[in-house]
Design a protein around this motif. Structure first.
Motif, PDB file in Angstrom:
ATOM      1  N   GLU A 224       0.806  -1.222   0.000  1.00 53.18           N
ATOM      2  CA  GLU A 224       0.000   0.000   0.000  1.00 53.18           C
ATOM      3  C   GLU A 224       0.841   1.274   0.000  1.00 53.18           C
ATOM      4  O   GLU A 224       0.301   2.373  -0.120  1.00 53.18           O
ATOM      5  N   ASN A 225       2.165   1.138   0.180  1.00 56.78           N
ATOM      6  CA  ASN A 225       3.037   2.313   0.050  1.00 56.78           C
ATOM      7  C   ASN A 225       3.052   2.804  -1.392  1.00 56.78           C
ATOM      8  O   ASN A 225       2.835   2.031  -2.330  1.00 56.78           O
ATOM      9  N   PHE A 226       3.297   4.109  -1.586  1.00 56.17           N
ATOM     10  CA  PHE A 226       3.592   4.616  -2.930  1.00 56.17           C
ATOM     11  C   PHE A 226       5.107   4.677  -3.014  1.00 56.17           C
ATOM     12  O   PHE A 226       5.755   5.478  -2.333  1.00 56.17           O
ATOM     13  N   ILE A 227       5.693   3.799  -3.819  1.00 55.73           N
ATOM     14  CA  ILE A 227       7.139   3.593  -3.825  1.00 55.73           C
ATOM     15  C   ILE A 227       7.762   4.283  -5.038  1.00 55.73           C
ATOM     16  O   ILE A 227       7.444   3.964  -6.192  1.00 55.73           O
ATOM     17  N   ILE A 228       8.645   5.227  -4.752  1.00 53.39           N
ATOM     18  CA  ILE A 228       9.392   5.943  -5.785  1.00 53.39           C
ATOM     19  C   ILE A 228      10.821   5.427  -5.759  1.00 53.39           C
ATOM     20  O   ILE A 228      11.447   5.362  -4.690  1.00 53.39           O
ATOM     21  N   VAL A 229      11.335   5.067  -6.904  1.00 54.14           N
ATOM     22  CA  VAL A 229      12.714   4.592  -6.998  1.00 54.14           C
ATOM     23  C   VAL A 229      13.553   5.625  -7.734  1.00 54.14           C
ATOM     24  O   VAL A 229      13.194   6.058  -8.838  1.00 54.14           O
ATOM     25  N   THR A 230      14.664   6.023  -7.112  1.00 52.05           N
ATOM     26  CA  THR A 230      15.649   6.885  -7.773  1.00 52.05           C
ATOM     27  C   THR A 230      16.921   6.051  -7.925  1.00 52.05           C
ATOM     28  O   THR A 230      17.717   5.922  -6.977  1.00 52.05           O
ATOM     29  N   PRO A 231      17.098   5.454  -9.109  1.00 53.76           N
ATOM     30  CA  PRO A 231      18.178   4.470  -9.300  1.00 53.76           C
ATOM     31  C   PRO A 231      19.481   5.138  -9.748  1.00 53.76           C
ATOM     32  O   PRO A 231      19.947   4.948 -10.883  1.00 53.76           O
ATOM     33  N   VAL A 232      20.070   5.926  -8.852  1.00 52.43           N
ATOM     34  CA  VAL A 232      21.295   6.664  -9.207  1.00 52.43           C
ATOM     35  C   VAL A 232      22.300   6.542  -8.071  1.00 52.43           C
ATOM     36  O   VAL A 232      21.954   6.214  -6.928  1.00 52.43           O
ATOM     37  N   ARG A 233      23.539   6.845  -8.388  1.00 51.26           N
ATOM     38  CA  ARG A 233      24.584   6.881  -7.376  1.00 51.26           C
ATOM     39  C   ARG A 233      24.438   8.152  -6.548  1.00 51.26           C
ATOM     40  O   ARG A 233      23.947   9.176  -7.041  1.00 51.26           O
ATOM     41  N   VAL A 234      24.872   8.094  -5.297  1.00 55.70           N
ATOM     42  CA  VAL A 234      24.740   9.236  -4.396  1.00 55.70           C
ATOM     43  C   VAL A 234      25.915  10.183  -4.639  1.00 55.70           C
ATOM     44  O   VAL A 234      26.966  10.101  -3.995  1.00 55.70           O
ATOM     45  N   THR A 235      25.700  11.080  -5.588  1.00 54.89           N
ATOM     46  CA  THR A 235      26.715  12.067  -5.956  1.00 54.89           C
ATOM     47  C   THR A 235      25.986  13.326  -6.424  1.00 54.89           C
ATOM     48  O   THR A 235      24.850  13.229  -6.935  1.00 54.89           O
ATOM     49  N   PRO A 236      26.585  14.527  -6.254  1.00 59.22           N
ATOM     50  CA  PRO A 236      25.837  15.774  -6.490  1.00 59.22           C
ATOM     51  C   PRO A 236      25.206  15.914  -7.860  1.00 59.22           C
ATOM     52  O   PRO A 236      24.106  16.480  -7.984  1.00 59.22           O
ATOM     53  N   ARG A 237      25.856  15.420  -8.907  1.00 60.01           N
ATOM     54  CA  ARG A 237      25.283  15.615 -10.248  1.00 60.01           C
ATOM     55  C   ARG A 237      23.974  14.851 -10.454  1.00 60.01           C
ATOM     56  O   ARG A 237      23.243  15.109 -11.406  1.00 60.01           O
ATOM     57  N   LYS A 238      23.687  13.925  -9.509  1.00 59.10           N
ATOM     58  CA  LYS A 238      22.423  13.178  -9.605  1.00 59.10           C
ATOM     59  C   LYS A 238      21.268  13.945  -8.964  1.00 59.10           C
ATOM     60  O   LYS A 238      20.114  13.530  -9.063  1.00 59.10           O
ATOM     61  N   ASN A 239      21.589  15.058  -8.243  1.00 62.92           N
ATOM     62  CA  ASN A 239      20.564  16.000  -7.788  1.00 62.92           C
ATOM     63  C   ASN A 239      19.521  15.329  -6.881  1.00 62.92           C
ATOM     64  O   ASN A 239      18.317  15.591  -6.983  1.00 62.92           O
ATOM     65  N   ILE A 240      19.992  14.482  -5.965  1.00 59.09           N
ATOM     66  CA  ILE A 240      19.071  13.721  -5.116  1.00 59.09           C
ATOM     67  C   ILE A 240      18.282  14.632  -4.174  1.00 59.09           C
ATOM     68  O   ILE A 240      17.159  14.317  -3.770  1.00 59.09           O
TER      69      ILE A 240
END
Length: 420
Positions: A224-240
């Motif tokens: 029942e969660n609304f699951i968002i996936v951000t499949p990127v490396r944790v680095t500034p250019r990925k704008n997390i």
């Protein structure tokens, strides 16, 4: 085992594929998983292989039994008990009572309200009267409501139906059925029936395999969660940080009705900094200030490109497992060399929201469908577009409501087990 429960019906789960048998199947499965020793009692069918389930086949309960059919004809013609009826009733009562030894709760499906084996109905009514077993009469249907039986209402053997006892609880699957039973004349009127709906097993419809379900459990995710996936490396250019801001806005839009989860799959770049601070620390500071601790999950330690197993146990899950549980793929990158996550999301048939940067624009020209946003767009605006596109979508809303109201696990946990 201290917790024991009985389930009775004319036919057992796996024997026939009818509505009541399917309900019994799920009751059996989930109650056994919840730690109950389940005793299923039926006239024919059966064949479940769940742990902690004991099957009792009593042929005299089955309407298909020639002897039962003969007794049915006799009493309907005579309008009273016959010697054969009494003998059959006594046999059923003895067998059922034996199967319920040490069982303090028993659910009886349809036998108390349907006209297919009156001897079984009478036998179970007598057990309800003479024992301390709490009987739960589960009325999916009732002969008293059917036109073809109206001329026999108030006469034997229909007087056996809807038998009341201080320890007996009546359950129906819909409020419509409950209202029908409330309007019946005495002694058939049932004014206190509890409504417990039938359900579905969500996992069987979305086809997530056992390994992926283990990942969901490991991450504390629910369907029942609304699951968002951000499949990127944790680095500034990925704008997390933009993803965090959007999740924060979505929380306010959705309110308490739906929990948002953001999964970030890539590992941290330990050399990366933002404003003089390690980028991971910078993101953690945003999470803490915005109260997103329960919404954001960094899962890189569990994720590999493909699954890895060790000694038969899952050591790492694949990227595809994460996509499989996603409702939406969100890629806010400022820079990308190609944009593989967009391709991966497309392969997983997942909707994509991504930044309007040249690599992604090129993929769109190659007929990859996605929704794009400008990097300077207000996070509130992006969140609202997601909200409108997916969280207000009728199909998505239906799915969420089915999970919320009609998932078997929830029904068993919140409604059935408290009744026991």
């Amino acid at each position: 085992m201290a917790k024991r429960v009985g389930l009775i019906h004319y036919s057992g789960p796996r024997g026939l594929v009818g509505g009541v048998e399917i309900v019994m199947e799920y009751h059996t499965r989930f109650l056994s998983q919840a730690g109950y020793e389940v005793h299923t009692i039926f006239g024919h069918g059966g064949g479940t292989a769940y742990e902690n389930v004991i099957e009792h086949e009593i042929p005299q309960i089955s309407p298909l039994n020639p002897r039962v059919a003969k007794v049915q004809q006799q009493i309907l013609r005579a309008g009273k008990e016959t010697a054969e009826f009494i003998q059959l009733k006594e046999e059923i009562r003895t067998e059922v009572f034996g199967a319920l030894s040490d069982v303090s709760r028993c659910m009886v499906h349809n036998i108390p309200s349907m006209p297919f084996n009156f001897a079984a109905t009478a036998a179970i009514n007598e057990i309800a009267e003479s024992s301390n077993i709490k009987m739960i009469y589960w009325l999916h249907d009732s002969a008293i409501l059917r036109d073809e039986w109206q001329d026999k209402v108030g006469k034997f053997p229909l007087t056996l139906l809807h038998h009341k006892n201080p320890r007996t609880v009546f359950v129906v699957p819909t409020y419509f059925r409950a209202k029908q039973l409330e309007k019946l004349p005495e002694p058939y009127r049932i004014s206190n029936a509890k409504v417990i709906p039938n359900g579905v097993s969500i996992e069987e419809y979305i086809k997530i395999d056992e390994t992926t379900k283990k990942l969901m459990k490991k991450l504390g995710l629910l369907f029942e969660n609304f699951i968002i996936v951000t499949p990127v490396r944790v680095t500034p250019r990925k704008n997390i940080e933009l993803a965090l801001q959007v999740v924060d806005e979505l929380k306010h839009l959705v309110g308490p009705s739906r929990s948002i989860r953001l999964l970030i799959t890539g590992s941290p770049d330990h050399q990366a900094t933002k404003m003089g601070t390690a980028y991971m620390e910078y993101l953690q500071d945003i999470i803490e200030k915005r109260g997103l601790q329960e919404n954001v999950i960094f899962c890189h330690e569990l994720i590999n490109q493909t699954r890895e197993f060790e000694n038969g146990e899952t050591r790492k899950w694949g990227v595809a497992d994460v996509y499989n549980v996603a409702d939406l793929v969100f890629i806010p990158s400022r820079e990308e060399g190609f944009g593989l996550p967009v391709i991966e999301a497309g392969a997983s048939r997942k909707p994509i929201f991504c930044s309007r940067i040249p690599p992604f624009q090129e993929l769109v020209r190659d007929d990859i469908e996605c929704t794009m946003f400008d990097l300077n767009e207000d996070p509130k605006s992006i969140a609202f577009r997601i909200y409108r596109s997916f969280l207000e979508d009728k199909v998505e809303s239906n799915f969420h409501n089915v999970i919320k109201r009609f998932a078997w696990e929830g029904i068993i946990t919140s409604k059935l087990i408290p009744l026991l």
